[in-house]
Motif scaffolding. Structure first.
Motif, PDB file in Angstrom:
ATOM      1  N   THR A 189       0.745  -1.234   0.102  1.00 38.35           N
ATOM      2  CA  THR A 189      -0.031   0.095  -0.055  1.00 38.35           C
ATOM      3  C   THR A 189       0.787   1.175   0.105  1.00 38.35           C
ATOM      4  OG1 THR A 189      -0.187   0.154   2.541  1.00 38.35           O
ATOM      5  CG2 THR A 189      -1.917  -0.988   1.020  1.00 38.35           C
ATOM      6  N   TRP A 216      -8.256  -0.471   1.152  1.00 41.36           N
ATOM      7  CA  TRP A 216      -8.022   0.448   0.151  1.00 41.36           C
ATOM      8  C   TRP A 216      -8.973   1.685   0.230  1.00 41.36           C
ATOM      9  CZ3 TRP A 216      -3.712   0.198  -1.950  1.00 41.36           C
ATOM     10  CH2 TRP A 216      -3.211  -1.090  -2.104  1.00 41.36           C
ATOM     11  N   ALA A 220      -6.798   4.999   0.039  1.00 33.73           N
ATOM     12  CA  ALA A 220      -6.950   6.026  -1.125  1.00 33.73           C
ATOM     13  C   ALA A 220      -7.634   7.515  -0.572  1.00 33.73           C
ATOM     14  CB  ALA A 220      -8.167   5.439  -2.047  1.00 33.73           C
ATOM     15  N   TRP A 223      -4.260   9.044   0.565  1.00 31.94           N
ATOM     16  CA  TRP A 223      -3.557   9.523  -0.665  1.00 31.94           C
ATOM     17  C   TRP A 223      -4.213  10.894  -1.212  1.00 31.94           C
ATOM     18  CZ3 TRP A 223      -3.100   4.259  -3.657  1.00 31.94           C
ATOM     19  CH2 TRP A 223      -2.066   3.507  -3.109  1.00 31.94           C
ATOM     20  N   PRO A 230      -4.994   9.239  -6.895  1.00 30.31           N
ATOM     21  CA  PRO A 230      -5.020   7.659  -7.007  1.00 30.31           C
ATOM     22  C   PRO A 230      -6.027   7.263  -8.284  1.00 30.31           C
ATOM     23  CG  PRO A 230      -6.291   8.189  -5.108  1.00 30.31           C
ATOM     24  CD  PRO A 230      -5.742   9.466  -5.659  1.00 30.31           C
ATOM     25  N   VAL A 232      -8.015   3.563  -9.091  1.00 26.42           N
ATOM     26  CA  VAL A 232      -8.128   2.176  -8.325  1.00 26.42           C
ATOM     27  C   VAL A 232      -9.069   1.466  -9.330  1.00 26.42           C
ATOM     28  CG1 VAL A 232      -9.064   1.006  -6.473  1.00 26.42           C
ATOM     29  CG2 VAL A 232      -8.052   3.147  -6.132  1.00 26.42           C
ATOM     30  N   HIS A 250     -15.781   4.276  -5.224  1.00 25.60           N
ATOM     31  CA  HIS A 250     -15.510   5.913  -5.191  1.00 25.60           C
ATOM     32  C   HIS A 250     -16.513   6.456  -4.189  1.00 25.60           C
ATOM     33  CE1 HIS A 250     -16.037   9.743  -6.966  1.00 25.60           C
ATOM     34  NE2 HIS A 250     -14.888   9.679  -7.747  1.00 25.60           N
ATOM     35  N   VAL A 253     -14.982   6.277  -0.886  1.00 22.63           N
ATOM     36  CA  VAL A 253     -13.850   7.227  -0.586  1.00 22.63           C
ATOM     37  C   VAL A 253     -14.359   8.670  -0.497  1.00 22.63           C
ATOM     38  CG1 VAL A 253     -11.711   8.217  -1.702  1.00 22.63           C
ATOM     39  CG2 VAL A 253     -12.158   5.663  -1.850  1.00 22.63           C
TER      40      VAL A 253
END
Length: 275
Positions: A189, A216, A220, A223, A230, A232, A250, A253
């Motif tokens: 990661t 993740w 994400a 990040w 990012p 993905v 999405h 996140v």
């Protein structure tokens, strides 16, 4: 890919002419893995059609031809690379990354050949490398060796996370097929650049896929807070619900990072009629 038999008539209209299929996929997701370029370099006209069907911010992560990565193993590849880069030139900035997927036989001792290859790439193209020898993940010396070679040209390391998939034995035909073909890759990661790329393989059961991607979502989101951008990719063995799962990822996140832009709205699938 941007067309799948199980999506037709359900997520995408059916039938669709070839020059409209990517346009409809781009209503679901704003990035795509270019797997077909591994098997054959597309014609410039084909790449131009891809550009016409997508917006300027759409991301193509294009796999380099197998003659470059697997057959010639990055040596004596000037001619096929020139042909490939010329073919994808119509994509412009949509050619977001050159995906250098290396075979499992590519070992830490081979890193110098990768470094030489990356140094010869035009600066306009950003490479992203996927390795499959477990030593790169488990041997600290091999990890540092690869990271140093990638850092020299601002190249990213693409993790292919299959840990969730291999947690339990397969339960469907698609999972049994993937069980024999997909690599058992250790988890990673770490982002090396401002444009990390992740490939994630879940299960055919959407609930299991969502459970496996929880970390993740955290990664994400972090990040994005760090100013990275990012990309993905969400896969399952049958990929039947991959676009809807990608949008769900999405959304999860975006719940953590509200300033993240929403994905586009899919083009409606018109109901089938007799006339």
């Amino acid at each position: 890919m941007w067309t799948h038999r199980s999506w037709q008539g359900r997520l995408l209209p059916h039938p669709l002419p070839a020059q409209e299929r990517l346009r409809h996929y781009a209503g679901w997701c704003d990035a795509v893995e270019g797997n077909t370029t591994f098997y054959a370099t597309p014609a410039r006209e084909t790449a131009a059609s891809w550009a016409e069907q997508t917006g300027p911010d759409f991301r193509f992560v294009l796999k380099l031809p197998k003659v470059v990565t697997h057959e010639r193993r990055l040596a004596d590849v000037d001619q096929p690379m020139r042909a490939f880069l010329d073919a994808i030139e119509p994509l412009g900035s949509r050619a977001y990354a050159l995906w250098v997927q290396l075979p499992g036989s590519f070992r830490p001792d081979d890193v110098p050949s990768l470094a030489r290859f990356l140094r010869r790439l035009p600066a306009a193209h950003r490479p992203a490398v996927e390795v499959r020898d477990p030593a790169f993940f488990t041997d600290p010396h091999a990890t540092r060796l690869l990271e140093a070679a990638l850092a020299e040209t601002d190249a990213e390391w693409i993790p292919f996370d299959t840990t969730a998939f291999f947690t339990d034995p397969p339960t469907s035909d698609a999972e049994r097929d993937a069980w024999t073909k997909k690599p058992r890759m250790p988890s990673r990661t770490v982002a090396l650049t401002d444009r990390p790329i992740v490939r994630y393989l879940g299960r055919d059961d959407p609930t299991r896929t969502v459970e496996g991607w929880r970390r993740w979502v955290d990664v994400a989101a972090e990040w994005l807070r760090e100013g990275r951008s990012p990309t993905v990719f969400i896969h399952t063995p049958d990929n039947a619900d991959a676009p809807t799962l990608a949008r769900r990822f999405h959304d999860e996140v975006r719940a953590r990072v509200p300033e993240l832009a929403p994905l586009p709205e899919p083009i409606p699938v018109e109901p089938t009629t007799l006339f």
